[in-house]
Design an enzyme around this catalytic site. Structure first.
Site, PDB file in Angstrom:
ATOM      1  N   ARG A  43      24.067  35.395 110.629  1.00  0.00           N
ATOM      2  CA  ARG A  43      22.659  35.616 110.971  1.00  0.00           C
ATOM      3  C   ARG A  43      22.114  36.716 110.070  1.00  0.00           C
ATOM      4  NH1 ARG A  43      22.438  40.150 110.829  1.00  0.00           N
ATOM      5  NH2 ARG A  43      22.760  41.794 112.366  1.00  0.00           N
ATOM      6  N   HIS A  50      17.182  47.636 115.068  1.00  0.00           N
ATOM      7  CA  HIS A  50      17.438  48.733 116.022  1.00  0.00           C
ATOM      8  C   HIS A  50      16.405  48.742 117.151  1.00  0.00           C
ATOM      9  CE1 HIS A  50      20.889  50.402 113.968  1.00  0.00           C
ATOM     10  NE2 HIS A  50      20.264  50.074 112.841  1.00  0.00           N
ATOM     11  N   ASP A  52      16.968  45.978 119.556  1.00  0.00           N
ATOM     12  CA  ASP A  52      17.530  45.085 120.591  1.00  0.00           C
ATOM     13  C   ASP A  52      18.169  45.843 121.744  1.00  0.00           C
ATOM     14  OD1 ASP A  52      19.771  45.797 119.021  1.00  0.00           O
ATOM     15  OD2 ASP A  52      20.650  43.789 119.051  1.00  0.00           O
ATOM     16  N   GLY A 142      30.719  43.250 106.023  1.00  0.00           N
ATOM     17  CA  GLY A 142      30.006  44.519 105.806  1.00  0.00           C
ATOM     18  C   GLY A 142      28.680  44.343 105.108  1.00  0.00           C
ATOM     19  N   GLY A 144      25.924  43.025 106.622  1.00  0.00           N
ATOM     20  CA  GLY A 144      24.816  42.942 107.574  1.00  0.00           C
ATOM     21  C   GLY A 144      24.502  41.514 107.981  1.00  0.00           C
ATOM     22  N   SER A 146      26.504  39.791 110.049  1.00  0.00           N
ATOM     23  CA  SER A 146      27.118  39.571 111.356  1.00  0.00           C
ATOM     24  C   SER A 146      28.375  38.728 111.319  1.00  0.00           C
ATOM     25  CB  SER A 146      26.098  38.909 112.275  1.00  0.00           C
ATOM     26  OG  SER A 146      25.946  39.697 113.386  1.00  0.00           O
ATOM     27  N   SER A 147      29.244  39.046 110.373  1.00  0.00           N
ATOM     28  CA  SER A 147      30.505  38.306 110.307  1.00  0.00           C
ATOM     29  C   SER A 147      31.307  38.474 111.597  1.00  0.00           C
ATOM     30  CB  SER A 147      31.327  38.766 109.105  1.00  0.00           C
ATOM     31  OG  SER A 147      31.444  40.171 109.118  1.00  0.00           O
ATOM     32  N   ASP A 192      22.703  39.676 117.699  1.00  0.00           N
ATOM     33  CA  ASP A 192      23.588  38.895 116.825  1.00  0.00           C
ATOM     34  C   ASP A 192      24.173  37.697 117.564  1.00  0.00           C
ATOM     35  OD1 ASP A 192      23.011  41.013 115.246  1.00  0.00           O
ATOM     36  OD2 ASP A 192      25.005  41.903 115.296  1.00  0.00           O
ATOM     37  N   TYR A 243      26.121  54.012 114.032  1.00  0.00           N
ATOM     38  CA  TYR A 243      25.378  53.090 114.899  1.00  0.00           C
ATOM     39  C   TYR A 243      25.363  53.648 116.325  1.00  0.00           C
ATOM     40  CZ  TYR A 243      23.916  48.709 117.127  1.00  0.00           C
ATOM     41  OH  TYR A 243      23.250  47.759 117.862  1.00  0.00           O
TER      42      TYR A 243
HETATM   43  C1  GLA Z   1      23.786  45.331 114.461  1.00  0.00           C
HETATM   44  C2  GLA Z   1      23.953  45.123 115.968  1.00  0.00           C
HETATM   45  C3  GLA Z   1      22.720  44.468 116.564  1.00  0.00           C
HETATM   46  C4  GLA Z   1      21.453  45.220 116.168  1.00  0.00           C
HETATM   47  C5  GLA Z   1      21.410  45.472 114.656  1.00  0.00           C
HETATM   48  C6  GLA Z   1      20.262  46.343 114.254  1.00  0.00           C
HETATM   49  O1  GLA Z   1      23.733  44.102 113.812  1.00  0.00           O
HETATM   50  O2  GLA Z   1      25.094  44.336 116.235  1.00  0.00           O
HETATM   51  O3  GLA Z   1      22.856  44.398 117.968  1.00  0.00           O
HETATM   52  O4  GLA Z   1      21.321  46.414 116.890  1.00  0.00           O
HETATM   53  O5  GLA Z   1      22.612  46.077 114.199  1.00  0.00           O
HETATM   54  O6  GLA Z   1      19.067  45.704 114.477  1.00  0.00           O
END
Ligand code: GLA
Length: 406
Positions: A43, A50, A52, A142, A144, A146-147, A192, A243
């Protein structure tokens, strides 16, 4: 420090060849024919970062990179085995013992299996027969994209099928997310997992993280533009504390203001005396508004306006939320200045990772190459790019499944 489970052998593979690799890898490794196949896409978040975990708004989409898990019943009814090119040895998870994190790449698997076993026991279901599993993926680590959530959701999809449960999107998202909280130590929001499960071909999701409902935003008719993702080459690790620090700051703001950041406006933000908390809240409140503005501009195919909102989002994430880094800022600046780019921003958890840019489709490859060359000149870092498009979310597929490959 953990990296999500992944391997990089198949970076440009289409889903058909990825599935074939998984099936033949399974056969070679275990000497068996796979009976179950789960696939989950990557995704990318177009806007709304930041937001969700404070019940806000986001606009993610599933994109054409995938994790595939294939498997069959193991020899032992209790011992799960997981193999991936990434591991030097097969990972074993004994479902008769308490499953705990081991601080390695297989924790995402341990987490999902443990959480399902809990859920099944609580809901009066019998334990499933342990599986031999084989995983391949072409989602970069790494970056971004969402692996880790793609892996967790693929495994959740597999387990629901194995247990003959109706595939329940809400349960799959909740269990995969809890597994990430407990086993990877990342207090992530729902974006994600929700996206990877509910994403649809040709659509983005306008996601309300409070109601956990999403409106499908049709991307047909957007032929003049393309979505470009560029990995900065700076790997992000959400489990390294940055995070969680941002998550905690947002929760502190909510405790001070006595309400969810989703319900705050500029006058609430102005009441915050602590300069750091003020900046974090300012980002979240303005980012929720930007998601709404972005959706309106997108519906009008007003690419310049869409791009402007993306640029504003980056400035807010970089300066107020401070979730970028110097290389990402360089990359975004180069992208924003490049001819044929409407807008660009950091995407996902940040602290490295990737940017997303809205670009002119006619010159997509050359725009990407120009940005990457400029970035190499300034930082000496090699970046990688992907032109992404929205695909269907996670599901089980049959052995003879035909994809219309991307
Ligand atoms: C990561 C987290 C998500 C979201 C994003 C930032 O991907 O897993 O839940 O907070 O960062 O938008």
């Amino acid at each position: 420090m953990k990296s999500p489970i992944i391997n990089s052998t198949y970076l440009s593979a289409a889903p058909t060849s990825l599935v074939e690799s998984a099936i033949s890898g399974f056969k070679t490794h275990y000497g068996l024919t796979a009976t179950h196949i789960a696939i989950a896409p990557a995704r990318v978040n177009i806007i709304g970062d930041h937001t969700d975990y404070t019940q806000g708004l986001a606009m993610p989409m599933t994109v054409n990179r995938w994790t595939v898990i294939v498997g069959a019943n193991g020899d032992s009814p209790a011992v799960w085995q997981l193999e991936s090119d990434l591991f030097t040895r097969t990972v074993s998870i004994n479902s008769e013992l308490v499953i705990e994190p081991a601080n390695d790449t297989a924790d995402y698997a341990r987490g999902v299996i443990a959480e399902y076993l809990n859920w099944l026991a609580k809901n009066g279901h019998t334990k499933p027969h342990a599986q031999k599993l084989y995983c391949v993926s072409n989602i970069p680590i790494g970056a971004g994209l969402s692996s880790s959530a793609a892996f967790s959701v693929a495994l959740a999809t597999y387990i629901e099928d194995l247990c003959n449960l109706d595939q329940c999107p809400t349960r799959r998202a909740a269990i995969s997310r809890t597994a990430e909280h407990k086993f990877a130590g990342v207090p992530c929001g729902i974006m994600d997992q929700y996206t990877i499960i509910n994403g649809r071909k040709n659509s983005a999701l306008k996601l309300d993280c409070r109601s956990e409902n999403a409106e499908l935003i049709n991307m047909c008719g957007t032929e003049p533009i393309r979505w470009l993702v560029i990995h900065s080459g700076i790997s992000h690790q959400l489990s390294d504390g940055n995070y969680a620090a941002r998550f905690n700051e947002c929760k502190e703001v909510e405790a001070l203001l006595g309400k969810s950041l989703r319900d705050c406006d500029n006058s609430d933000v102005a009441r915050l005396k602590n300069p750091t908390l003020y900046k974090r809240a300012k980002h979240v409140v303005s980012e929720n508004k930007r998601v709404i503005q972005f959706a309106k501009s997108l519906a009008q195919n007003n690419w310049h306006s869409v791009g402007t909102v993306m640029n504003q989002s980056h400035q807010s994430l970089s300066q107020d939320f401070q979730s970028a880094c110097s290389e990402i800022d360089q990359l975004v600046t180069l992208a924003q200045k490049a001819h044929g780019v409407y807008g660009a921003r950091i995407t996902g958890g940040g602290f490295g990772g990737a940017i997303i840019a809205l670009i002119d489709a006619k010159r997509a490859e050359s725009i990407a190459e120009t940005i990457i060359r400029g970035y190499k000149n300034v930082t000496r870092v090699d970046a990688k790019f992907w032109l992404v498009s929205p695909v269907d979310g996670a599901r089980m597929i049959q052995l003879n499944h035909k994809f219309d490959d991307h």
